[in-house]
Design an enzyme around this catalytic site. Structure first.
Site, PDB file in Angstrom:
ATOM      1  N   GLU A  33       0.872  -1.163   0.000  1.00 53.93           N
ATOM      2  CA  GLU A  33       0.000   0.000   0.000  1.00 53.93           C
ATOM      3  C   GLU A  33       0.916   1.221   0.000  1.00 53.93           C
ATOM      4  O   GLU A  33       1.817   1.315   0.836  1.00 53.93           O
ATOM      5  CB  GLU A  33      -0.878   0.002   1.262  1.00 53.93           C
ATOM      6  CG  GLU A  33      -1.826   1.175   1.247  1.00 53.93           C
ATOM      7  CD  GLU A  33      -2.754   1.255   2.465  1.00 53.93           C
ATOM      8  OE1 GLU A  33      -2.708   0.375   3.335  1.00 53.93           O
ATOM      9  OE2 GLU A  33      -3.518   2.236   2.514  1.00 53.93           O
ATOM     10  N   ARG A 258       5.506 -12.752   9.539  1.00 50.03           N
ATOM     11  CA  ARG A 258       6.123 -11.483   9.179  1.00 50.03           C
ATOM     12  C   ARG A 258       7.438 -11.320   9.928  1.00 50.03           C
ATOM     13  O   ARG A 258       7.657 -11.912  10.972  1.00 50.03           O
ATOM     14  CB  ARG A 258       5.180 -10.314   9.406  1.00 50.03           C
ATOM     15  CG  ARG A 258       4.806 -10.038  10.832  1.00 50.03           C
ATOM     16  CD  ARG A 258       3.613  -9.082  10.928  1.00 50.03           C
ATOM     17  NE  ARG A 258       3.892  -7.780  10.375  1.00 50.03           N
ATOM     18  CZ  ARG A 258       3.158  -7.200   9.415  1.00 50.03           C
ATOM     19  NH1 ARG A 258       2.128  -7.809   8.898  1.00 50.03           N
ATOM     20  NH2 ARG A 258       3.456  -6.004   8.976  1.00 50.03           N
ATOM     21  N   LYS A 268       4.666   0.792   8.956  1.00 44.99           N
ATOM     22  CA  LYS A 268       4.734   2.093   8.304  1.00 44.99           C
ATOM     23  C   LYS A 268       4.082   3.177   9.146  1.00 44.99           C
ATOM     24  O   LYS A 268       4.546   4.311   9.169  1.00 44.99           O
ATOM     25  CB  LYS A 268       4.050   2.011   6.934  1.00 44.99           C
ATOM     26  CG  LYS A 268       4.949   1.379   5.873  1.00 44.99           C
ATOM     27  CD  LYS A 268       4.244   1.291   4.528  1.00 44.99           C
ATOM     28  CE  LYS A 268       3.373   0.059   4.473  1.00 44.99           C
ATOM     29  NZ  LYS A 268       2.628  -0.109   3.248  1.00 44.99           N
TER      30      LYS A 268
END
Ligand code: ATP
Ligand code: MG
Length: 551
Positions: A33, A258, A268
């Site tokens: 994104e 992850r 982020k």
């Protein structure tokens, strides 16, 4: 690209699919994104997706998952492209999820027509309450049984901007009693009157991730859609969307753990907070775990790829020690980076028996571990700089560097002996006086006496002033508790700036050049602050680590 990745469960699935003929060619994607800069966690995903496609001669798309107009920006799009390329990968096709908004809208209408989606007027809060819990089944929305015609009309009005944000949503009609909360009539479209970085003001209706992502994958004929573990519970919904929207292609979602790493944050949202609130000097601050930060710090693409390969893929979340990443940059630079001498905290030494106007050139290897890197010449004269810490007036036992009466070796040069200490009025040492022994010149095979200490130096007359930036971890993990936010654990001493000197042959260095400074570690020329007048070095990593690496 370098050799193959070690075997793992994702690779096994792909090999099976190729063997059974389920797929002739695999297509993966990396779908960020564009709401921030990429970090080392993304690098893991990039190496995995591109690595698998390379290995099995498939394809990888770079797809911007830009379905949330509020947080996305073209600055991020550009930085992401740059970072993927810098890591050494080439995408086959570049897509924006927003290019599929028309297609997605059509598929939503198909769902409505099949009685599989409805417009709901409940507020976000009410939807949450109606959803129930893991122990309690959900309650059906009073709008659940609207007629297909009414739903079609209302959905079109949603698209045409007749309602305010949050007034209505489109929900999939699945099962309010499902043990999986994601299947209890999830919201698939919401209203947001906001300008989108790509479609501008064309839409005020935006698809939710769980609806959009499977469609994006199916539209692009992705075969294996690799995502992180938190989406495991979303997989039934992913499969439902692909099936009920009657997509031709059936991608398979596969989840892996992850990457999380010590002494940093990996999201982020949090990284943006560090930038916006001025804790760091931008997304590419050398303390940041962003790819652009690691690049400016001096990490190489090879070191990051090797790190990603080593950590591998698994199904369980764990924290990787930051020192493991450091291990790979040392390995990569060991034979590549020229060795040189730099003084971080200078102390002037006058060699009183050396002729005042003489300058001689001494030979030095550029890298004793890689002789192909050749030799250089460094000037030596009556005044030099050494490190403050390499001199002590009253040393403890086992201190083998300079102290009054002691002799040490100057790297690449001569033995010197300290005779006199010059102090200012306050008693601070400002200069020391030594004598040298001409017989001890490096490379001449002098063996009469041995000394225990070797120290580095630079010639004072010819040295070039330089700034050194030394870094400590950005986040102090040991301070992290449940009561504290990560911002309260930001290390206030993560950057130390020193002004020292480097060898004169460093005159023409340019941004991103990398060196090993004798005894201090590996350094990168900072590309943001270095100018013709000023050289700034970022320490990438010191020479030694306490980390035990099993190989
Ligand atoms: P963040 O919370 O940092 O924004 P994200 O998962 O929301 O992370 P996306 O831009 O959606 O970020 O991620 C793009 C791809 O990178 C996804 O496929 C995601 O699974 C993967 N990814 C993101 N963070 C990590 C991580 N820490 N480790 C491995 N893969 C990651
Ligand atoms: Mg995200």
């Amino acid at each position: 690209m370098e050799n193959h990745t070690p075997s793992n469960f994702i690779k096994n699935i792909i090999m099976d699919d190729l063997k059974t003929g389920k797929h002739k060619e695999i297509i993966t994607r990396f779908p960020p994104e564009p709401n921030g800069y990429l970090h080392i966690g993304h690098a893991k995903s990039i190496c995995l997706n591109f690595g698998l496609a390379d290995e099995f001669k498939g394809k990888t798309n770079l797809r911007f998952d830009d379905t949330n107009p509020v947080k996305e920006d073209t600055e991020y799009v550009e930085s992401i492209k740059e970072d993927v390329k810098w890591l050494g990968f080439e995408w086959d096709d570049l897509y924006f999820a927003s290019d599929y908004f028309d297609e997605m809208y059509k598929r939503a209408i198909l769902l409505i027509k099949k009685g599989k989606a409805y417009v709901c007027d409940l507020s976000a809060e009410e939807i949450r309450t109606y959803r129930g819990t893991l122990k309690q089944p959900g309650k059906e929305s009073p709008y659940r049984n609207r007629s297909i015609e009414e739903n079609l009309t209302l959905f079109e009005k949603m698209k045409d901007g007749e309602f305010k944000d949050g007034e209505k949503v489109l929900r999939a009609k699945i099962d309010m009693a499902s043990p999986n909360l994601n299947m209890r009539d999830p919201v698939i479209y919401r209203i947001a009157h906001a300008t989108h970085h790509n479609t501008q003001d064309k839409w005020c209706l935006y698809p939710m991730y769980d609806f959009a992502h499977p469609l994006e994958d199916a539209i692009e004929d992705i075969t294996h859609s690799i995502c992180t573990l938190e989406f495991e519970d979303h997989r039934p919904l992913y499969d439902w969307v692909v099936k009920e929207c009657e997509m031709e292609s059936t991608p398979q979602q596969i989840e892996f753990a992850r990457l999380d790493m010590t002494n940093t944050v990996m999201s982020k949202r949090k990284l943006k907070q560090l930038v916006d609130e001025g804790y760091v000097d931008g997304w590419d601050d050398p303390r940041m775990p962003t790819i652009s930060g690691l690049r400016r710090r001096g990490f190489t693409p090879e070191s990051i790829r090797n790190f990603a390969k080593e950590i591998g893929v698994s199904k369980s979340n764990s924290k990787v020690d930051y020192q493991m990443l450091e291990h790979f940059i040392r390995e990569d630079l060991k034979l590549k980076a020229p060795r040189t001498m730099g003084i971080l905290r200078p102390l002037k030494v006058v060699i009183t028996n050396y002729p005042a106007d003489e300058v001689e050139m001494l030979d030095a290897e550029n890298n004793p571990e890689n002789l192909e890197m050749g030799m250089r010449q460094i000037p030596f004269s009556r005044e030099i700089y050494i490190e403050q810490e390499d001199f002590m007036e009253n040393p403890p036992k086992k201190y083998f560097r300079l102290f009054p009466g002691n002799e040490v070796r100057l790297k690449h040069a001569y033995f010197i002996t300290c005779n006199e200490v010059i102090k200012d009025e306050d008693g601070n040492v400002i200069e020391i006086h030594c004598t040298y022994d001409a017989k001890t010149k490096s490379g001449t095979g002098f063996t009469e006496r041995k000394v225990k200490g070797t120290i580095h130096w630079v010639d004072a007359k010819n040295a070039i002033p330089a700034e050194f930036r030394l870094y400590e971890p950005l986040i102090l993990d040991e301070d992290l508790t449940d009561e504290k936010t990560f911002l309260e654990c930001v290390n206030p001493n993560s950057l130390e700036i020193l002004n020292g000197f480097v060898e004169p042959n460093m005159k023409n260095v340019k941004g991103q050049d990398k060196f090993q400074f004798f005894r201090h570690g590996y350094f990168n020329v900072d590309s943001k602050y270095t100018t013709n007048e000023r050289i700034v070095f970022n320490r990438i990593v010191s020479l030694k680590s306490s980390f035990k690496f099993n190989k």
